[in-house]
Design a protein around this motif. Structure first.
Motif, short mmCIF file in Angstrom:
data_model
loop_
_atom_site.label_atom_id
_atom_site.label_comp_id
_atom_site.label_asym_id
_atom_site.label_seq_id
_atom_site.Cartn_x
_atom_site.Cartn_y
_atom_site.Cartn_z
N HIS A 28 0.83 -1.20 0.00
CA HIS A 28 0.00 0.00 0.00
C HIS A 28 0.86 1.25 0.00
O HIS A 28 1.98 1.24 0.49
CB HIS A 28 -0.90 0.03 1.23
N GLN A 29 0.32 2.30 -0.55
CA GLN A 29 1.01 3.58 -0.52
C GLN A 29 0.93 4.16 0.89
O GLN A 29 0.05 3.82 1.64
CB GLN A 29 0.36 4.54 -1.53
N GLY A 30 1.82 5.04 1.21
CA GLY A 30 1.81 5.66 2.53
C GLY A 30 2.93 5.11 3.39
O GLY A 30 3.98 4.74 2.87
N LYS A 31 2.70 5.05 4.69
CA LYS A 31 3.78 4.65 5.57
C LYS A 31 3.94 3.14 5.72
O LYS A 31 4.89 2.66 6.30
CB LYS A 31 3.60 5.28 6.95
N GLY A 32 3.01 2.35 5.19
CA GLY A 32 3.08 0.91 5.36
C GLY A 32 3.99 0.24 4.34
O GLY A 32 4.11 0.68 3.22
N PHE A 33 4.64 -0.84 4.75
CA PHE A 33 5.51 -1.61 3.86
C PHE A 33 4.88 -2.96 3.53
O PHE A 33 5.44 -3.73 2.79
CB PHE A 33 6.86 -1.91 4.52
N VAL A 34 3.76 -3.26 4.12
CA VAL A 34 3.20 -4.59 4.07
C VAL A 34 2.38 -4.78 2.80
O VAL A 34 1.57 -3.95 2.43
CB VAL A 34 2.29 -4.84 5.30
N LYS A 35 2.62 -5.92 2.16
CA LYS A 35 1.76 -6.28 1.03
C LYS A 35 0.43 -6.74 1.57
O LYS A 35 0.36 -7.36 2.63
CB LYS A 35 2.41 -7.41 0.22
N PRO A 36 -0.66 -6.48 0.86
CA PRO A 36 -1.98 -6.91 1.35
C PRO A 36 -2.06 -8.42 1.57
O PRO A 36 -2.76 -8.88 2.45
CB PRO A 36 -2.94 -6.45 0.26
N TRP A 37 -1.32 -9.21 0.79
CA TRP A 37 -1.36 -10.66 0.96
C TRP A 37 -0.82 -11.07 2.33
O TRP A 37 -1.24 -12.08 2.88
CB TRP A 37 -0.59 -11.36 -0.15
N ASP A 38 0.11 -10.30 2.88
CA ASP A 38 0.63 -10.61 4.20
C ASP A 38 -0.47 -10.53 5.25
O ASP A 38 -0.45 -11.28 6.23
CB ASP A 38 1.77 -9.66 4.57
N LEU A 39 -1.44 -9.65 5.06
CA LEU A 39 -2.58 -9.58 5.96
C LEU A 39 -3.42 -10.84 5.87
O LEU A 39 -3.89 -11.36 6.88
CB LEU A 39 -3.43 -8.35 5.65
N VAL A 40 -3.59 -11.37 4.67
CA VAL A 40 -4.33 -12.61 4.50
C VAL A 40 -3.63 -13.74 5.26
O VAL A 40 -4.27 -14.49 6.00
CB VAL A 40 -4.45 -12.98 3.00
N GLU A 41 -2.33 -13.84 5.12
CA GLU A 41 -1.57 -14.88 5.82
C GLU A 41 -1.66 -14.69 7.33
O GLU A 41 -1.76 -15.67 8.07
CB GLU A 41 -0.11 -14.87 5.37
N LEU A 42 -1.60 -13.45 7.80
CA LEU A 42 -1.70 -13.18 9.23
C LEU A 42 -3.07 -13.58 9.78
O LEU A 42 -3.17 -14.16 10.85
CB LEU A 42 -1.43 -11.70 9.52
N LEU A 43 -4.12 -13.30 9.03
CA LEU A 43 -5.46 -13.64 9.50
C LEU A 43 -5.71 -15.15 9.44
O LEU A 43 -6.46 -15.68 10.26
CB LEU A 43 -6.51 -12.89 8.71
#
Length: 87
Positions: A28-43
């Motif tokens: 995502h743009q902005g201050k985050g470095f995380v790919k959205p897929w990493d959120l899927v894996e975390l959940l």
């Protein structure tokens, strides 16, 4: 028990206004470095003890008992969510 987990991202160009998150999405743009897929894996595996289903059960149980369900997010050294725990 047969429910499926899906994570969507807003997309005004898509007919539904949203599209599923894939492994190939950029961070995502902005201050985050995380790919959205990493959120899927975390959940899918929020911590070493719980699955997504067990975490959802605990969040729902807490929500019904108290009217709110808090989540403790444990960051790693890059301040990226590493583990999630229902409180």
């Amino acid at each position: 028990m047969q429910a499926e987990f899906n994570l969507y991202q807003k997309d005004p160009n898509h007919p539904d206004g949203k599209r599923p998150v894939t492994k190939h999405d950029p961070p995502h743009q902005g201050k985050g470095f995380v790919k959205p897929w990493d959120l899927v894996e975390l959940l899918k595996k929020p911590n070493n003890q719980d699955s997504f289903g067990m975490s959802m059960y605990r969040w729902n149980q807490q929500l019904r008992l108290t009217g709110m369900a808090l989540t403790w997010m444990v960051p790693n050294q890059f301040d990226v969510p590493f583990e999630l725990y229902p409180v």
